[in-house]
Design a protein around this motif. Structure first.
Motif, PDB file in Angstrom:
ATOM      1  N   ALA A1013       0.727  -1.112   0.088  1.00 45.28           N
ATOM      2  CA  ALA A1013       0.011  -0.004  -0.140  1.00 45.28           C
ATOM      3  C   ALA A1013       0.848   1.219   0.045  1.00 45.28           C
ATOM      4  O   ALA A1013       0.564   2.300  -0.459  1.00 45.28           O
ATOM      5  CB  ALA A1013      -1.012   0.226   1.252  1.00 45.28           C
ATOM      6  N   ARG A1014       1.908   1.149   0.688  1.00 42.50           N
ATOM      7  CA  ARG A1014       2.865   2.377   0.762  1.00 42.50           C
ATOM      8  C   ARG A1014       3.396   2.618  -0.730  1.00 42.50           C
ATOM      9  O   ARG A1014       3.570   3.742  -1.174  1.00 42.50           O
ATOM     10  CB  ARG A1014       4.099   2.064   1.405  1.00 42.50           C
ATOM     11  N   LYS A1015       3.919   1.410  -1.421  1.00 46.28           N
ATOM     12  CA  LYS A1015       4.082   1.505  -2.661  1.00 46.28           C
ATOM     13  C   LYS A1015       3.142   2.305  -3.827  1.00 46.28           C
ATOM     14  O   LYS A1015       3.480   3.127  -4.442  1.00 46.28           O
ATOM     15  CB  LYS A1015       4.455   0.228  -3.358  1.00 46.28           C
ATOM     16  N   CYS A1016       1.936   2.058  -3.491  1.00 50.49           N
ATOM     17  CA  CYS A1016       0.697   2.621  -3.940  1.00 50.49           C
ATOM     18  C   CYS A1016       0.498   4.001  -3.718  1.00 50.49           C
ATOM     19  O   CYS A1016      -0.223   4.597  -4.524  1.00 50.49           O
ATOM     20  CB  CYS A1016      -0.539   2.025  -3.974  1.00 50.49           C
ATOM     21  N   MET A1017       1.050   4.596  -2.832  1.00 52.35           N
ATOM     22  CA  MET A1017       0.737   5.906  -2.388  1.00 52.35           C
ATOM     23  C   MET A1017       1.491   6.880  -3.321  1.00 52.35           C
ATOM     24  O   MET A1017       2.318   7.918  -2.878  1.00 52.35           O
ATOM     25  CB  MET A1017       1.226   6.235  -0.875  1.00 52.35           C
ATOM     26  N   THR A1018       1.092   6.748  -4.556  1.00 56.75           N
ATOM     27  CA  THR A1018       1.638   8.019  -5.500  1.00 56.75           C
ATOM     28  C   THR A1018       0.393   8.528  -6.137  1.00 56.75           C
ATOM     29  O   THR A1018      -0.601   7.876  -6.096  1.00 56.75           O
ATOM     30  CB  THR A1018       2.484   7.312  -6.436  1.00 56.75           C
ATOM     31  N   VAL A1019       0.760   9.166  -7.284  1.00 55.70           N
ATOM     32  CA  VAL A1019      -0.219  10.084  -7.882  1.00 55.70           C
ATOM     33  C   VAL A1019      -1.430   9.163  -8.455  1.00 55.70           C
ATOM     34  O   VAL A1019      -2.447   9.584  -8.067  1.00 55.70           O
ATOM     35  CB  VAL A1019       0.438  10.733  -9.235  1.00 55.70           C
ATOM     36  N   ALA A1026      -5.925   2.093  -0.945  1.00 55.58           N
ATOM     37  CA  ALA A1026      -7.047   1.714   0.113  1.00 55.58           C
ATOM     38  C   ALA A1026      -7.591   0.553  -0.026  1.00 55.58           C
ATOM     39  O   ALA A1026      -7.685  -0.386   0.899  1.00 55.58           O
ATOM     40  CB  ALA A1026      -8.254   2.878  -0.294  1.00 55.58           C
ATOM     41  N   ASP A1027      -7.962  -0.082  -1.384  1.00 55.28           N
ATOM     42  CA  ASP A1027      -8.282  -1.613  -1.558  1.00 55.28           C
ATOM     43  C   ASP A1027      -7.264  -2.540  -0.956  1.00 55.28           C
ATOM     44  O   ASP A1027      -7.888  -3.596  -0.305  1.00 55.28           O
ATOM     45  CB  ASP A1027      -8.269  -1.812  -3.003  1.00 55.28           C
ATOM     46  N   LEU A1028      -5.994  -2.243  -1.054  1.00 56.61           N
ATOM     47  CA  LEU A1028      -5.184  -3.196  -0.397  1.00 56.61           C
ATOM     48  C   LEU A1028      -5.265  -3.395   1.123  1.00 56.61           C
ATOM     49  O   LEU A1028      -5.245  -4.283   1.765  1.00 56.61           O
ATOM     50  CB  LEU A1028      -3.544  -3.000  -0.669  1.00 56.61           C
ATOM     51  N   LEU A1029      -5.244  -2.005   1.899  1.00 53.83           N
ATOM     52  CA  LEU A1029      -5.404  -2.061   3.172  1.00 53.83           C
ATOM     53  C   LEU A1029      -6.683  -2.450   3.674  1.00 53.83           C
ATOM     54  O   LEU A1029      -6.997  -2.951   4.764  1.00 53.83           O
ATOM     55  CB  LEU A1029      -5.230  -0.513   3.764  1.00 53.83           C
ATOM     56  N   MET A1030      -7.880  -2.540   2.926  1.00 56.99           N
ATOM     57  CA  MET A1030      -8.983  -2.979   3.260  1.00 56.99           C
ATOM     58  C   MET A1030      -8.885  -4.657   3.248  1.00 56.99           C
ATOM     59  O   MET A1030      -9.811  -5.379   3.774  1.00 56.99           O
ATOM     60  CB  MET A1030     -10.047  -2.664   2.366  1.00 56.99           C
ATOM     61  N   MET A1031      -8.058  -5.105   2.776  1.00 55.71           N
ATOM     62  CA  MET A1031      -7.686  -6.671   2.902  1.00 55.71           C
ATOM     63  C   MET A1031      -7.227  -7.134   4.281  1.00 55.71           C
ATOM     64  O   MET A1031      -7.163  -8.057   4.514  1.00 55.71           O
ATOM     65  CB  MET A1031      -7.034  -7.122   1.729  1.00 55.71           C
ATOM     66  N   ILE A1032      -6.689  -6.102   4.900  1.00 54.92           N
ATOM     67  CA  ILE A1032      -6.272  -6.297   6.501  1.00 54.92           C
ATOM     68  C   ILE A1032      -7.590  -6.312   7.299  1.00 54.92           C
ATOM     69  O   ILE A1032      -8.442  -5.315   7.242  1.00 54.92           O
ATOM     70  CB  ILE A1032      -5.120  -5.414   6.744  1.00 54.92           C
ATOM     71  N   PRO A1033      -7.735  -7.138   8.065  1.00 50.73           N
ATOM     72  CA  PRO A1033      -8.863  -7.203   9.227  1.00 50.73           C
ATOM     73  C   PRO A1033      -8.910  -6.198   9.914  1.00 50.73           C
ATOM     74  O   PRO A1033      -9.761  -5.249   9.910  1.00 50.73           O
ATOM     75  CB  PRO A1033      -8.696  -8.711   9.773  1.00 50.73           C
TER      76      PRO A1033
END
Length: 1307
Positions: A1013-1019, A1026-1033
């Motif tokens: 998700a940190r990698k995706c924090m770009t433009v 957000a979708d990736l983080l939502m996969m974490i309970p």
């Protein structure tokens, strides 16, 4: 430290936006390297010093170094400053870091091997230096000589480097083959000439020119060149000389007489090279020129003592390592050595080696280079290869292509006249063509599974090589003696082959030689390519600067289309595999042009190369992606929609000729070059966020698209090729939940070779898949532990059935002392069996002793067996294995294998023991012996885990994180398998595998999702994060950090808040004020960061952390959550002028806490840099924090003292920590506490970290050393650190090492 030089570049101003534009990480990652072989044309092309050896290909020097931990040689550096053929290399005798090389462009270079840099250059040697050597007794002088002299001596030290000519060594009557300085007599030197004579010079004596010419040549003009020449290390005057035909002589350089002439077993044998064995006085070895026979000699015998055939091709050069590799210490305590001579013994303790053995087994390691380019390190004592790099190309590789039905097989064609086929998983040669074809310019595999390759040569026409049979089955001679530059086998009609030639013709024929078309061009034709969509269409590239398209279905020999526009010759043409009618051409004008056949026009010009373009490759899945290689040494990746260059890679050391990839592994590319290497690349980073869309389970429309959609300007990457369509079809056919299969298939499509397939097979085994569904080649990789013994057993049965013969040792029996023999026989007759056994042991007749020992007792037999095993272990003799197995001494055998780096063997024995195959003798086990501690399965399992971890660590340190994970999965250690993938930055693979494995991998999967998700924090990819983080309970805090860092306008931020189920921006402001009034600091920081005034969070959070640090009982876990949260403040807010002091304090606190986190995780390479970074910021910025520079240096000193004292080192013992250091360190340890994610301890090491670059040299601003492996550029676009260091830094300190306040994103 290196920091001091970089510190001046640090920004205090807000000019980081500019740097942000320039900063980038290379998209194309190098994942494999096929090193070149050793060149066979010049004499002094291999050298060794201490634990390193070097050899030269045509244009580069390869340096291998012993890895003491695993007792194996690894490629450490490629030196490629020379632009013409290297003629000689020489290692400095008194400084193992200094090294000299000479080349055909009259250049001599002095290198520092450790720092991998040029120390001095001499660029006019007044003739080509044919031979080169450091002067003995003079530390800084190098001598070199061209064919007839004079001998020049270049003194490097001092302000002026001076070149002087030797007073006597000039005006020779015959060319010089090589020369050697005397190692003891200062200034004494000998030259060997092509006419067979020697010239000897020494200060104070008469010069002897052209003496000692072989008797057989007296009075003739015949030549018999001196092939080898070495001074006797034990004498001032003796010299070994080898002539090609006359063989070897020991001569006296004073009396000019021959002392001994050595005789060969066959008259056909001739010597190519020789070397003295320093560890065995009077002994030397020679290599034959026709066949790879290594002969071992002693000066007291005129015939060889031993002859070892090592390879079929002849030797080229030899070098004995002066100090043999030190063996690694045992994993377990080694058995105590007892001297087993009894008190009543009549024998003296046996000599370690008998007379005959001393002759036949000189202990020593020989660097062997062969005429076919093979290079190896041979252990003469054990008669085995410690390292063998077989069959490397020794000249320019012009072309490479994957086998159509097998993405693991790659064929290469070279100037050296051979085609080789490589297994790219193991990077070893599987087949090589018969050779002697002259130059091979081009190759083309037959379609499908026909197993043939068509080759095109410079003078011998074209041919078809049947690969498995190893024969040339057809030849094409329609072009006569003209060079054929390109050959192309039609993949839509397997009967047709096209060739284009220097004679101006492009000829289409059937495979049996019937000519179908001859297309005449006005000049030489360099390239041709069959259309991927129309079997009757072919394009050509011509010297007249034009591209032509021909249609075979008509009888006309005129082109259908002629495309003009290039301003120099066209070399390669390539049709797009996905877009009908689109083709590209590469030219000597440095451009690539894209042509649209349907529009009759050039639709784009790609300009960027600074030299002629050679390699060209369309990607088979992404329709707009094109890759080119050039004479400017670079590979460039293009987006052909708008002509932008997406990435440029400079790892090759010379012209890049061939580029290829396989449709079923579309994001792994191979490239070949004039530097004689093949390199493998992963292109997956170019297509982000595609793989992440699949992980986030986005709809098919965001993964696979039609070509028109994909080529729209600015559209995100979409898969359009066959392999992705096939996966989609298979997934849609499946009933139930196909997510696991979908993740696996896409993962195998995106991942480079090197274990991902193996990993998925192991995941399937763990998930309970039926063994019958395992692929055929499963047993060739890392198997699940439950299969290991079973598969090895069936392999053994197969070998027995084939009755494979094994080479015998060929060591003569030890000589017998008759008196002792008689005494032993008498004891036997008197029934004194034990006495007989002891005497037989002293005579070295172990087998006789052991065969009757049970007559004393089984206990005595076991004791004797163990003594024999201990002795064999000391000798490092493979014969120890049966003794350990018979006595059930598993621990000793595992230790023996581990000490030699044979970890796979150790694993097999440990698993066999776990399965109960190693029986302990029911008779009493001796107390205190090593096997009594290992008499149950639990102990065997501990041993198995230990060996397995060591094997995994070996793969991991070698840059193979995926194979390391396979080792852990094989014993179902899921936690460590996942940790290895994450530490290797294989985040997408870790999440895919973790998702399929489920609960057992959940913790690591969630951590990998956080990093991705940190990698995706770009433009462009915030919503994907957000979708990736939502996969974490339990994801609320992670989503808060994401929204806090999001830089959009208020409306956009509110949309993201809504998606993440968080209050809107205004509501967050109200909540922040409420929680602040309630005194809840953590909640206050959270809501301020989400509000419209996030900078208000800074003073509150920083004040809290400072108060904590002022106390005495704070720990990392009490301050980390606050600093981590604060670090997600939006970058532009952090950069505001009114935040300067808070920004500086935040950077300093994050730097200090980062150093402690790095100690916790054992990121040892960045701990000093983090301390230094924090100290520099403290020195240079106005702040008030409870940290002192003195305190930081004390902590760093204490940490250094403790890490050095616990490190197993081969160097000198280090000083133990002082009392004050112990005190400081114990406080540190109490604050650091334990790492919650156990498996994450240890440095990160990405794929390709161990691959040296040829020409792309970057110096790390953290260490000041050259970066090995992938490079990461910081935000100024200039400063670089290794990707490994960047990953570790970002995991413990989110801010860049340049102190700008920019967050680091290397994931």
């Amino acid at each position: 430290m290196a920091w001091m030089t970089y510190i001046s570049h640090w920004f205090d101003e807000d000019d980081w936006h500019e740097g942000q534009k320039r900063a980038k990480m290379s998209y194309v990652r190098q994942v494999g390297l096929l090193a070149a072989g050793c060149q066979p044309w010049n004499k002094d092309v291999c050298a060794a010093s201490g634990d390193r050896f070097a050899y030269c290909a045509t244009l580069a020097i390869y340096i291998y170094q012993l890895d003491h931990q695993y007792n194996e040689f690894k490629l450490r550096a490629i030196m490629s400053e020379h632009k013409k053929t290297i003629t000689a290399i020489s290692w400095c005798p008194h400084n193992p870091d200094m090294f000299a090389s000479a080349s055909a462009d009259s250049l001599v270079i002095i290198w520092n091997v450790t720092e991998q840099k040029v120390v001095a250059k001499l660029d006019d040697t007044k003739g080509i230096p044919a031979s080169l050597s450091w002067c003995w007794n003079e530390g800084d002088a190098v001598a070199f000589v061209s064919h007839r002299g004079p001998l020049y001596i270049w003194t490097i030290s001092g302000p002026l480097s001076v070149v002087t000519a030797h007073k006597g060594a000039h005006s020779f009557l015959s060319d010089i083959c090589l020369f050697r300085w005397h190692p003891k007599k200062k200034g004494k030197v000998v030259f060997g000439h092509t006419d067979g004579s020697l010239s000897i010079f020494q200060p104070g004596s008469k010069n002897q020119k052209h003496v000692l010419r072989p008797e057989s040549l007296k009075g003739t003009d015949e030549e018999d060149p001196v092939t080898a020449l070495e001074w006797d290390p034990l004498s001032n005057d003796y010299l070994l000389v080898a002539n090609l035909h006359n063989g070897i002589q020991l001569v006296d350089s004073e009396s000019l007489s021959c002392i001994t002439k050595f005789n060969f077993p066959s008259a056909a044998a001739s010597v190519q090279c020789l070397a003295w064995v320093p560890s065995a006085p009077g002994m030397f070895i020679t290599g034959d020129s026709q066949v790879g026979v290594l002969r071992i000699w002693n000066v007291s015998h005129t015939t060889p003592i031993d002859n070892l055939k090592l390879k079929n091709s002849g030797f080229h050069s030899l070098h004995v390592l002066s100090s043999p590799p030190k063996k690694k210490s045992f994993l377990f305590p080694s058995p105590i050595k007892y001297s087993h001579t009894s008190s009543t013994s009549e024998a003296v303790p046996p000599p370690t080696l008998s007379q005959k053995q001393a002759f036949s087994l000189p202990p020593g390691h020989v660097v062997c280079c062969f005429m076919d380019g093979g290079v190896g390190l041979y252990d003469m004592g054990a008669k085995k290869w410690d390292f063998l790099r077989d069959l490397g190309h020794v000249e320019t590789i012009f072309d490479c292509e994957f086998k159509p039905d097998n993405p693991d097989l790659l064929a290469t064609a070279s100037f050296d006249g051979t085609i080789k086929v490589w297994d790219i998983n193991t990077l070893t040669a599987v087949y090589t063509s018969p050779g002697n074809e002259g130059v091979i310019y081009s190759i083309s595999w037959a379609p499908g599974d026909l197993n043939c390759i068509a080759g095109a040569t410079s003078r011998n026409g074209g041919f078809i090589w049947d690969v498995p049979r190893g024969k040339i089955i057809t030849r094409f001679s329609e072009h006569g003696k003209n060079g054929i530059f390109c050959i192309a086998w039609s993949h839509k009609d397997s009967k047709r082959i096209a060739t284009c030639s220097d004679d101006g013709f492009c000829i289409i024929r059937t495979i049996d030689g019937k000519v179908l078309h001859k297309y005449k061009h006005p000049a030489a034709v360099f390239g041709c390519d069959w259309s991927k969509n129309n079997k009757d269409m072919i394009a050509t590239g011509c010297e007249d600067k034009n591209v032509r398209v021909y249609y075979l279905a008509t009888s006309s020999d005129q082109p259908l289309k002629v495309f003009t526009g290039h301003t120099a010759k066209v070399f390669r043409v390539r049709w797009s595999p996905l877009r009908e009618g689109i083709l590209c051409s590469g030219s000597d004008d440095g451009t690539v042009r894209i042509w649209d056949y349907t529009q009759d026009a050039c639709i784009n010009i790609l300009s960027g190369h600074r030299a002629p373009v050679r390699g060209l490759m369309w990607n088979p899945e992404i329709p707009y992606l094109l890759i080119s290689g050039s004479w400017d040494y670079s590979i460039q990746v293009w987006d052909t929609r708008d002509g932008t260059c997406l990435d440029t890679v400079y790892d090759h050391g010379a012209d890049v000729y061939g580029l290829t990839c396989h449709p079923s592994r579309p994001f792994t590319m191979a490239s070949c070059s004039r530097d004689s290497t093949v390199r493998l690349w992963s292109l997956t980073p170019l297509i982000n966020p595609l793989p992440i869309n699949i992980l986030a389970d986005r709809c098919w429309d965001e993964v696979i698209g039609n070509i028109d959609r994909a080529v729209e300007s600015g559209a995100p990457p979409l898969l359009c090729g066959k392999v992705s369509r096939d996966i989609k079809q298979e997934v849609e056919k499946m009933i139930g939940n196909p997510r696991g299969e979908k993740l696996r298939w896409f993962s195998e499509c995106f991942s480079p070779p090197g274990g991902s397939k193996n990993l998925w097979d192991l995941v399937a085994v763990i998930k309970g898949q039926d063994d019958s569904l395992l692929p055929q080649n499963y047993c060739k990789g890392i198997m699940h532990i439950k299969h290991l013994v079973r598969f090895k057993m069936s392999e053994a049965h197969e070998l027995t059935a084939v009755k494979m013969s094994k080479f015998g040792g060929g060591i003569g029996a030890p000589s017998k002392k008759e008196r002792l023999k008689e005494a032993a026989e008498i004891h036997l007759r008197l029934g004194q069996i034990q006495r007989y056994c002891e005497l037989m042991v002293e005579l070295g007749e172990w087998d006789k002793a052991l065969s009757v020992a049970p007559g004393v007792s089984m206990k005595y037999w076991r004791k004797l067996m163990q003594r024999r095993a201990d002795q064999l272990i000391q000798e490092e003799n493979d014969d120890v294995i049966p003794y350990c197995i018979a006595t059930g001494d598993v621990k000793k055998l595992v230790a023996f294998f581990t000490s030699r780096g044979q970890l796979k063997e150790a694993l097999l024995v440990a698993q066999a023991a776990c399965e109960g195959n190693m029986q302990m003798s029911p008779l009493s086990t001796m107390s205190g012996s090593s096997n009594s501690d290992l008499n149950n399965t639990d102990d065997y399992n501990v041993l198995l885990q230990k060996v397995n971890e060591e094997l995994a660590e070996w793969y991991f340190q070698d840059g193979h994180a995926v194979l390391a994970a396979c080792c852990h999965l094989a014993v179902e250690n899921i936690e460590l398998a996942m940790a290895n993938l994450i530490r290797g930055n294989e985040l997408e693979l870790a999440i895919s595998v973790g998702t399929v494995l489920g609960e057992s991998a959940a913790q690591a999967t969630h951590y990998a999702l956080e990093l991705l998700a940190r990698k995706c924090m770009t433009v462009t990819t915030w919503d994907l994060a957000a979708d990736l983080l939502m996969m974490i309970p339990d994801n609320k805090l992670q989503l808060i950090k994401l929204c806090a860092f999001y830089p959009g306008c208020t409306a956009e931020r509110n949309d993201l808040h809504e998606k993440c189920n968080l209050p809107d921006v205004e509501e967050c402001m109200r909540l922040a004020e409420t929680t602040e009034a309630d005194g809840d600091i953590f909640e206050t920081i959270k809501y301020y960061l989400l509000s419209s005034e996030p900078e208000k969070a800074l003073p509150i959070g920083i004040q809290y952390v400072k108060e904590q640090l002022c106390g005495s009982d704070w720990t990392l876990d009490s301050v980390c959550p606050y600093l981590d949260l604060l670090s997600y403040i939006r970058t532009e807010q952090l950069m505001l002028n009114n935040c300067t002091q808070f920004r500086n304090e935040l950077l300093i606190l994050c730097g200090y806490i980062g150093a402690l986190l790095a100690i916790r995780r054992q990121y040892n390479s960045i701990v000093p840099a983090l301390y230094e970074y924090t100290s520099q910021l403290l020195k240079r910025r106005k702040v008030s924090v409870p940290l002192k520079i003195e305190q930081l240096s004390e902590e760093l000193g204490a940490w250094r003292a403790f890490t050095q004292s616990t490190k197993p080192t081969n160097e000198l013992p280090c000083t133990p920590p002082s009392e004050s250091q112990k005190k400081v360190y114990s406080i540190l340890v109490s604050r650091i506490q334990e790492e919650p994610l156990k498996g994450m301890i240890g440095p990160d090491y990405v794929t390709g970290s161990n691959l040296p670059s040829h020409s792309d040299v970057h110096i790390s601003c953290l260490t000041g050393l050259r970066i090995q492996g992938p490079v990461f550029f910081l935000e100024d676009g200039k400063s670089a650190i290794s990707l490994n260091d960047a990953l570790m830094w970002a995991k413990v300190n989110p801010f860049s090492p340049l102190g700008t306040g920019t967050r680091l994103n290397p994931f």
